[in-house]
Write a protein that holds these residues in place. Structure first.
Motif, PDB file in Angstrom:
ATOM      1  N   ASP A  66       2.208  10.611   8.741  1.00 29.36           N
ATOM      2  CA  ASP A  66       2.795   9.724   9.773  1.00 29.36           C
ATOM      3  C   ASP A  66       2.924  10.601  11.236  1.00 29.36           C
ATOM      4  OD1 ASP A  66       3.338   7.774   7.882  1.00 29.36           O
ATOM      5  OD2 ASP A  66       5.522   8.141   7.701  1.00 29.36           O
ATOM      6  N   TYR A  67       3.136  11.806  11.278  1.00 30.09           N
ATOM      7  CA  TYR A  67       3.189  12.580  12.387  1.00 30.09           C
ATOM      8  C   TYR A  67       1.502  12.427  13.055  1.00 30.09           C
ATOM      9  CZ  TYR A  67       3.254  16.773  15.358  1.00 30.09           C
ATOM     10  OH  TYR A  67       3.082  17.373  16.652  1.00 30.09           O
ATOM     11  N   ALA A  68       0.695  12.504  12.391  1.00 29.33           N
ATOM     12  CA  ALA A  68      -0.467  12.713  13.059  1.00 29.33           C
ATOM     13  C   ALA A  68      -0.868  11.234  13.356  1.00 29.33           C
ATOM     14  CB  ALA A  68      -1.664  12.932  11.678  1.00 29.33           C
ATOM     15  N   ALA A  69      -0.696  10.223  12.621  1.00 34.29           N
ATOM     16  CA  ALA A  69      -0.815   8.795  12.922  1.00 34.29           C
ATOM     17  C   ALA A  69      -0.024   8.617  14.399  1.00 34.29           C
ATOM     18  CB  ALA A  69      -0.529   7.623  11.835  1.00 34.29           C
ATOM     19  N   GLN A  70       1.092   8.952  14.556  1.00 35.27           N
ATOM     20  CA  GLN A  70       1.765   8.876  15.812  1.00 35.27           C
ATOM     21  C   GLN A  70       1.271   9.483  16.902  1.00 35.27           C
ATOM     22  OE1 GLN A  70       5.742   9.801  14.378  1.00 35.27           O
ATOM     23  NE2 GLN A  70       5.791   8.261  13.380  1.00 35.27           N
ATOM     24  N   LEU A  71       0.650  10.720  16.698  1.00 33.13           N
ATOM     25  CA  LEU A  71      -0.090  11.227  17.683  1.00 33.13           C
ATOM     26  C   LEU A  71      -1.366  10.463  18.251  1.00 33.13           C
ATOM     27  CD1 LEU A  71      -0.156  15.098  16.665  1.00 33.13           C
ATOM     28  CD2 LEU A  71       1.253  13.881  18.377  1.00 33.13           C
ATOM     29  N   GLN A  72      -1.797   9.765  17.195  1.00 33.35           N
ATOM     30  CA  GLN A  72      -3.129   8.731  17.364  1.00 33.35           C
ATOM     31  C   GLN A  72      -2.844   7.454  18.034  1.00 33.35           C
ATOM     32  OE1 GLN A  72      -6.236   9.709  17.344  1.00 33.35           O
ATOM     33  NE2 GLN A  72      -7.329   8.416  15.670  1.00 33.35           N
ATOM     34  N   GLY A  73      -1.482   7.429  18.397  1.00 36.33           N
ATOM     35  CA  GLY A  73      -1.008   6.077  18.927  1.00 36.33           C
ATOM     36  C   GLY A  73      -0.483   5.149  18.199  1.00 36.33           C
ATOM     37  N   ALA A  74      -0.572   5.206  16.881  1.00 40.65           N
ATOM     38  CA  ALA A  74      -0.094   4.342  15.605  1.00 40.65           C
ATOM     39  C   ALA A  74       1.200   4.650  15.379  1.00 40.65           C
ATOM     40  CB  ALA A  74      -1.044   4.407  14.580  1.00 40.65           C
ATOM     41  N   GLN A  75       1.939   3.877  14.522  1.00 40.39           N
ATOM     42  CA  GLN A  75       3.361   3.584  14.134  1.00 40.39           C
ATOM     43  C   GLN A  75       3.701   4.760  12.953  1.00 40.39           C
ATOM     44  OE1 GLN A  75       5.418   2.155  16.130  1.00 40.39           O
ATOM     45  NE2 GLN A  75       3.519   1.474  16.955  1.00 40.39           N
ATOM     46  N   ILE A  76       2.910   4.710  12.012  1.00 44.32           N
ATOM     47  CA  ILE A  76       2.692   5.405  10.811  1.00 44.32           C
ATOM     48  C   ILE A  76       1.439   5.666  10.078  1.00 44.32           C
ATOM     49  CG2 ILE A  76       5.293   5.027  10.125  1.00 44.32           C
ATOM     50  CD1 ILE A  76       4.391   3.074   7.967  1.00 44.32           C
ATOM     51  N   ALA A  77       1.092   6.208   9.024  1.00 42.71           N
ATOM     52  CA  ALA A  77       0.101   6.199   8.499  1.00 42.71           C
ATOM     53  C   ALA A  77      -0.855   5.196   8.145  1.00 42.71           C
ATOM     54  CB  ALA A  77      -0.018   7.160   7.087  1.00 42.71           C
ATOM     55  N   TYR A  78      -1.917   4.972   8.460  1.00 44.65           N
ATOM     56  CA  TYR A  78      -2.623   3.438   8.144  1.00 44.65           C
ATOM     57  C   TYR A  78      -4.086   3.895   7.398  1.00 44.65           C
ATOM     58  CZ  TYR A  78      -5.169   5.475  12.314  1.00 44.65           C
ATOM     59  OH  TYR A  78      -5.685   6.554  13.209  1.00 44.65           O
ATOM     60  N   ASP A  79      -4.675   2.717   7.002  1.00 41.56           N
ATOM     61  CA  ASP A  79      -5.644   2.740   6.200  1.00 41.56           C
ATOM     62  C   ASP A  79      -6.990   3.264   7.053  1.00 41.56           C
ATOM     63  OD1 ASP A  79      -6.242   0.310   7.799  1.00 41.56           O
ATOM     64  OD2 ASP A  79      -7.324  -0.659   6.162  1.00 41.56           O
ATOM     65  N   VAL A  80      -8.163   3.336   6.134  1.00 36.13           N
ATOM     66  CA  VAL A  80      -9.347   3.632   6.759  1.00 36.13           C
ATOM     67  C   VAL A  80     -10.390   2.349   6.803  1.00 36.13           C
ATOM     68  CG1 VAL A  80     -11.593   4.920   6.353  1.00 36.13           C
ATOM     69  CG2 VAL A  80      -9.269   5.768   5.597  1.00 36.13           C
ATOM     70  N   LEU A  91       0.702  -1.022   0.133  1.00 30.20           N
ATOM     71  CA  LEU A  91      -0.023   0.155  -0.052  1.00 30.20           C
ATOM     72  C   LEU A  91       0.946   1.289   0.124  1.00 30.20           C
ATOM     73  CD1 LEU A  91      -2.483  -1.346   2.584  1.00 30.20           C
ATOM     74  CD2 LEU A  91      -2.964  -0.954   0.185  1.00 30.20           C
ATOM     75  N   GLY A  92       0.766   2.063  -0.972  1.00 28.11           N
ATOM     76  CA  GLY A  92       1.157   3.321  -1.137  1.00 28.11           C
ATOM     77  C   GLY A  92       0.490   4.582  -0.673  1.00 28.11           C
ATOM     78  N   LEU A  93       1.171   5.728  -0.663  1.00 26.96           N
ATOM     79  CA  LEU A  93       0.406   6.850  -0.233  1.00 26.96           C
ATOM     80  C   LEU A  93      -0.671   7.082  -1.251  1.00 26.96           C
ATOM     81  CD1 LEU A  93       0.279   9.274   1.606  1.00 26.96           C
ATOM     82  CD2 LEU A  93       1.728  10.448   0.331  1.00 26.96           C
ATOM     83  N   THR A  94      -0.282   6.871  -2.612  1.00 26.65           N
ATOM     84  CA  THR A  94      -1.329   7.175  -3.550  1.00 26.65           C
ATOM     85  C   THR A  94      -2.540   6.205  -3.455  1.00 26.65           C
ATOM     86  OG1 THR A  94       0.343   7.759  -5.295  1.00 26.65           O
ATOM     87  CG2 THR A  94      -1.946   7.156  -6.090  1.00 26.65           C
ATOM     88  N   GLY A 146       3.115   0.410   3.060  1.00 30.75           N
ATOM     89  CA  GLY A 146       3.820  -0.462   2.820  1.00 30.75           C
ATOM     90  C   GLY A 146       3.328  -2.053   2.916  1.00 30.75           C
ATOM     91  N   ASP A 147       2.195  -2.092   3.794  1.00 27.55           N
ATOM     92  CA  ASP A 147       1.726  -3.260   4.045  1.00 27.55           C
ATOM     93  C   ASP A 147       1.082  -4.053   2.987  1.00 27.55           C
ATOM     94  OD1 ASP A 147       2.767  -3.283   6.403  1.00 27.55           O
ATOM     95  OD2 ASP A 147       0.364  -3.109   7.420  1.00 27.55           O
ATOM     96  N   VAL A 148       0.824  -5.440   2.658  1.00 29.60           N
ATOM     97  CA  VAL A 148      -0.030  -6.206   2.002  1.00 29.60           C
ATOM     98  C   VAL A 148      -1.189  -6.940   2.583  1.00 29.60           C
ATOM     99  CG1 VAL A 148       0.115  -8.156   0.229  1.00 29.60           C
ATOM    100  CG2 VAL A 148       1.909  -6.472   0.316  1.00 29.60           C
ATOM    101  N   VAL A 149      -2.028  -6.842   2.136  1.00 30.23           N
ATOM    102  CA  VAL A 149      -3.182  -7.575   2.576  1.00 30.23           C
ATOM    103  C   VAL A 149      -3.751  -8.634   1.506  1.00 30.23           C
ATOM    104  CG1 VAL A 149      -5.516  -7.167   3.510  1.00 30.23           C
ATOM    105  CG2 VAL A 149      -3.989  -5.769   4.114  1.00 30.23           C
TER     106      VAL A 149
END
Length: 389
Positions: free
Chosen positions: A288-302, A233-236, A338-341
């Motif tokens: 990524d910064y926002a995701a870390q404030l949310q308690g995650a590691q980096i940006a994540y899916d919806v 999974l990429g940013l796009t 970067g993950d694969v599902v």
């Protein structure tokens, strides 16, 4: 970095750090049964050809039943129809209450009736159905609740097309941040070139069943769905979901439009300390910064993005003549950049339901490269009965 620095508008460099209080809980109980305003969260009112196409591109589903008018005119509906997940492109969800608390989409339950045909106008009604808790969950994020929004989607004739029960976990961000390191993993995943080549080969081999009818008679208990793959999974990929019109709560906006909103509602945004730009809370899904404030590691899916992939898997399997009747899905872990599902499922039973439809019931799953079950679920699919010889 002083993350607590604020502007005159009251916008901080961190996400709001609210706490559960007795007053908050009482206020939310008083809202139970309230129909919520949706205007700021509407994306598409009409299922136009281009709206359907943009949505399908945003979830990576090129089924010609949704996107090729010449193909669809010979199909079961004699016209283009939208994938069942298109309701998210009309209205993904809305926010209600819980000032200053964080939120993760926890669970989805959906039922479907007739498909949405090209040109239909879809209206969403959203009702706050209440919440469970608060309860303590120290292993994940401390004190939390689970709330419920009931979303009903109807066409211009008042016909119910789908119902979506959206459940979210609400938590205190400060507690989630304290536990972030305990959940640390290597992100993005360190893929090797040969692994990427094999993943892309699998994706390019995927095909919807299409016009080849899958008959109820021919399905056997224990049959498994063909696997579909999303990623790396990429940013796009994440931005495409927004461009598809499926970004919930509220619409993403820019420049003066967003600035006016944030000055009116300072807790909707934060100031990124690197770019100095204002970003919405929703940017946890690409910042990524926002995701870390949310308690995650980096940006994540919806959450609903993952459900769209689940539906893609099911509609590929059932073919043009099948109809999706119900799904459930639980979001068990973050899916990171970067993950694969990989998504699949298995037939658990067959029956004739109370409406006389021939249905199969399935267990579904979504698994990442770490072998985490990131979305266990279920589905009910109606299939045609093979004609008598």
């Amino acid at each position: 970095m002083n993350t607590k620095e604020t502007t005159d508008a009251g916008i901080s460099k961190e996400l709001a750090l609210g706490k559960f209080t007795d007053k908050m809980l009482d206020d939310m109980r008083a809202l139970i049964g309230t129909e919520l305003r949706t205007e700021s969260c509407l994306n598409n009112e009409y299922a136009t050809r281009l709206a359907i196409m943009r949505f399908c591109e945003g979830i990576g589903d090129d089924n010609p039943l949704w996107t090729d008018a010449n193909y669809a005119k010979d199909g079961p509906y004699k016209t283009l129809v939208a994938p069942p997940s298109f309701i998210f492109a009309c209205l993904g969800s809305v926010q209600v209450g819980w000032p200053g608390l964080g939120g993760f989409h926890a669970e989805t339950k959906m039922t479907f009736n007739e498909p949405i045909r090209v040109g239909e106008k879809i209206t969403a009604k959203v009702t706050f159905d209440g919440f469970d808790g608060p309860i303590d969950d120290s292993n994940f994020g401390g004190r939390r609740i689970k709330d419920y929004l009931r979303q009903e989607y109807r066409n211009e004739n008042g016909e119910l097309k789908a119902t979506f029960i959206c459940s979210r976990m609400r938590f205190e961000r400060g507690e989630m941040q304290k536990r972030r390191e305990s959940r640390a993993i290597e992100v993005p995943h360190p893929w090797k070139d040969e692994e990427i080549a094999e993943i892309e080969k699998q994706i390019l081999a995927e095909r919807p069943r299409g016009a080849e009818t899958r008959y109820w008679d021919d399905v056997q208990v224990g049959d498994e769905l063909d696997v579909i793959t999303k990623g790396p999974l990429g940013l796009t990929d994440f931005i495409a979901f927004i461009a598809a019109g499926a970004a919930p709560i509220p619409r993403v906006a820019a420049h003066a439009v967003s600035l006016k909103r944030y000055h009116k509602h300072p807790k909707w945004a934060f100031r990124d300390p690197r770019t100095h730009a204002l970003e919405p809370v929703y940017s946890v899904h690409y910042n990524d910064y926002a995701a870390q404030l949310q308690g995650a590691q980096i940006a994540y899916d919806v959450g609903i993005q993952r459900t769209c992939w689940q539906i893609h898997s099911l509609t590929n399997w059932m073919g043009d003549a099948g109809q999706l009747r119900a799904i459930t899905g639980q979001y068990r872990a973050h899916v990171y950049l970067g993950d694969v599902v990989r998504l699949g499922g298995r037939v658990e039973s067959k029956e004739i339901d109370t409406n006389g439809e021939y249905v199969v019931k399935l267990t579904t799953w979504a698994t990442n490269q770490r072998d985490q079950k990131v979305m266990p679920g279920t589905a009910v699919v109606a299939l045609p009965k093979r004609p008598a010889a």
